[in-house]
Write a protein that holds these residues in place. Sequence first.
Motif, mmCIF file in Angstrom:
data_model
loop_
_atom_site.group_PDB
_atom_site.id
_atom_site.type_symbol
_atom_site.label_atom_id
_atom_site.label_comp_id
_atom_site.label_asym_id
_atom_site.label_seq_id
_atom_site.Cartn_x
_atom_site.Cartn_y
_atom_site.Cartn_z
ATOM 1 N N SER A 122 25.954 6.510 -4.603
ATOM 2 C CA SER A 122 26.738 6.647 -5.827
ATOM 3 C C SER A 122 28.167 6.117 -5.715
ATOM 4 O O SER A 122 28.813 5.875 -6.739
ATOM 5 C CB SER A 122 26.790 8.129 -6.228
ATOM 6 N N SER B 94 19.880 -1.083 -13.890
ATOM 7 C CA SER B 94 19.681 -0.661 -12.499
ATOM 8 C C SER B 94 18.702 -1.596 -11.790
ATOM 9 O O SER B 94 17.816 -2.186 -12.399
ATOM 10 C CB SER B 94 19.137 0.769 -12.445
ATOM 11 N N GLN C 248 24.299 -0.646 -9.556
ATOM 12 C CA GLN C 248 23.513 0.577 -9.627
ATOM 13 C C GLN C 248 22.094 0.313 -9.158
ATOM 14 O O GLN C 248 21.405 -0.558 -9.681
ATOM 15 C CB GLN C 248 23.493 1.115 -11.062
#
Length: 715
Positions: free
Chosen positions: A637, A592, A631
Amino acid sequence: MLILAAQQMGFRKTGLTLALASVFIAPSVYATADNIEKIAVWSTQVKTSALYLQEQDIADKQADHISDLLRSIPGIDVGGAHSLNQRITIRSMDDKDLKISIDGAAQNSYMYHHMGNLQIHADILKSVDIETGTNSVINGGLGGAVRFETKEAADLLAPGDSVGGRVSAGVANNAGHNFSLTGYGVLTEQLDFLAYYNQVTRDNYDVGGGEITDQTGGAIAGTDGTVRGLEGDVNDALLKVGWNIDVNQRLALSYETYEDKGHYSYRPDMGLATDLVFEKGLGRPLLWPTEFTRDTLTLSYDLEWGQGSALTASIFSNVSELYRDEAGWALSPSPRFRGNAGQVTGEAKNSGLNLIAQTPFEALFSRESHLITYGADYLKHETDFHKLAPDNTLSQSQEEAKNLALFVQDRIEFDNGLVIMPGIRHDSYKIDSKVITNDFTELSLSLAAEYHLTENFLIKISSTELFKGPEIGEVFAGAGLRDSENNDIEAETGLNTELAIAYQRTIGDSITWSAGVTAFSTHIDNYIYDSAMKPQPKHRWDQWKDNIGDMQIDGFEAYSEFTHRRLSIQFTYAQSNSDLSAFSHYEVLDGSRLEREQGDTITTRVAYQFERYDLDVAWEGMMVGGVAEGQFLGGPSINSEKRSYTVHNLSVHWTPQTISALHLRVGIDNVFDEFYASQSSKTGVTGHPLAGEKGLFLMDYEPGRNIKASVAYQF
């Protein structure tokens, strides 16, 4: 007051040395009358670790938002255009990881995750000093420091005058107007004062291109190109009184009060498209009566003694309050959401004391010179949340954290041009929150060196250990009321390493060229994420604060500047990339990136002075590259891709020789009417039950073309 290390030490006072040495001198270093020009040129253009903005620079941009000042600086961004959403980021780290202060008073109050944690009007500022990355033990923190300093009478009085004033008014077609009044002077030989008042009236602005679109590029139903939820008033007042006790001592007392009031959007950082979905799906209002206030009281003391020793001390109290009338939830057809109705107030108080001193002395071992910087920094955070429901039921919560830091740093200069800077810092942090009640201590070290390869070529390397304890909760979301206990959470630690190279050459008596690059690598162990999923979560919102892994941030900032008489050309390039190495129980988050990460950023500035016509003209351009889908921690999302954009600004400043106290300015922001949003704010498409398969479109729309004009008269 503290003076430049270059003057105390007597080493080569090239602009190159001043620019790079500024990283390792005290953050409270002030400019004297003889070196203001040097600081203005080099600290701004070379290395934003010690940025000095003259009033001229601020005024020419007609800044009514902090983003107008800082976005052109490599490695810096300000997410959001709403007056409540001034969110500063440095190298993709947001303001929670920075040390931010105004006249020495800490501003780090985590008020609300849908707004920024800094509210100040740019017109009041004398200077902004930015430490890009934590590269000394003086400040602490993870990502750097931003220090705002407001004006003083000594900055404004003309030689021989004992009193003066300034009146200013401005108007912008997209959209708003402002005026300010300033009075300043000397009451006696030892007493001086400054009184300042500024009012800004903001209207809802139009986006670039005049059409509010969604992720498909189609116009959003019910919109007309104007962003709702921005209309409001900002009032800012400052009173300063100074007492020169003698030639070596000064005592100053300042009080500032700031108010931002209007009917604003519920989530100022998410954009009108999101607001409309919630208005329709939940049956609640689009706009909410909102008021933010801040009151800051600061007492400061400056002392000079001996052969160049100096001390600056300040004690402060800073109280911020965010209030919103949420009675509108009673309109919702859903009993669940009707229960949210009430009057919500969050108060955050920062109080503390900071001491910083410098003492130079000569050789201990050979012919080296020393400049010792030492001090203490005490900061206490207190938060108080309360919500009064329509039936007079009161929900409330309080949290507290405090930190005491002691630090010492030495700048050792040898006669061969080598400079070595070791430092040590001790932090003692205590927190009493719903998540954890604990004490954390940490000893942090730093070491840096710089060397002149030639008179014009300088190289520098530094490495600084990092520390930050777990934070108390955001106050407006309940001051920890809804947080889950996690007694195993650990403090964040890490290491920031930088390598800088700078070159400067003067050709003849009119041409100067300079260039440089800083590469950095920041590693943060035990990175804390506020929205980590609990083990065996019961639902998608079953989250808590936890250490999720180690964060790596790498990148560089480069610059080049050319000046020839009345012409100056500047160019900067910045890149920053983040990557999380997640712990095994958070492997879904591995790889991420930080939510505020932005694409490669190029800025250019061309300025020319037409002496014959008393005109200064400047053009600025900023090109921000796109960021590929992936991400992001706390990011959308469904589609997290960040769009590229290019923005151009133009300003003209006229000061007629016959009336030198008169200043007329005209500017155009976003000249080509670009439709865009800062990548440091909310963007992308995320899943939400109210939005269906299409998803919820997040875009904190920036204003389109904005034509501004202002007039000021100083007497």
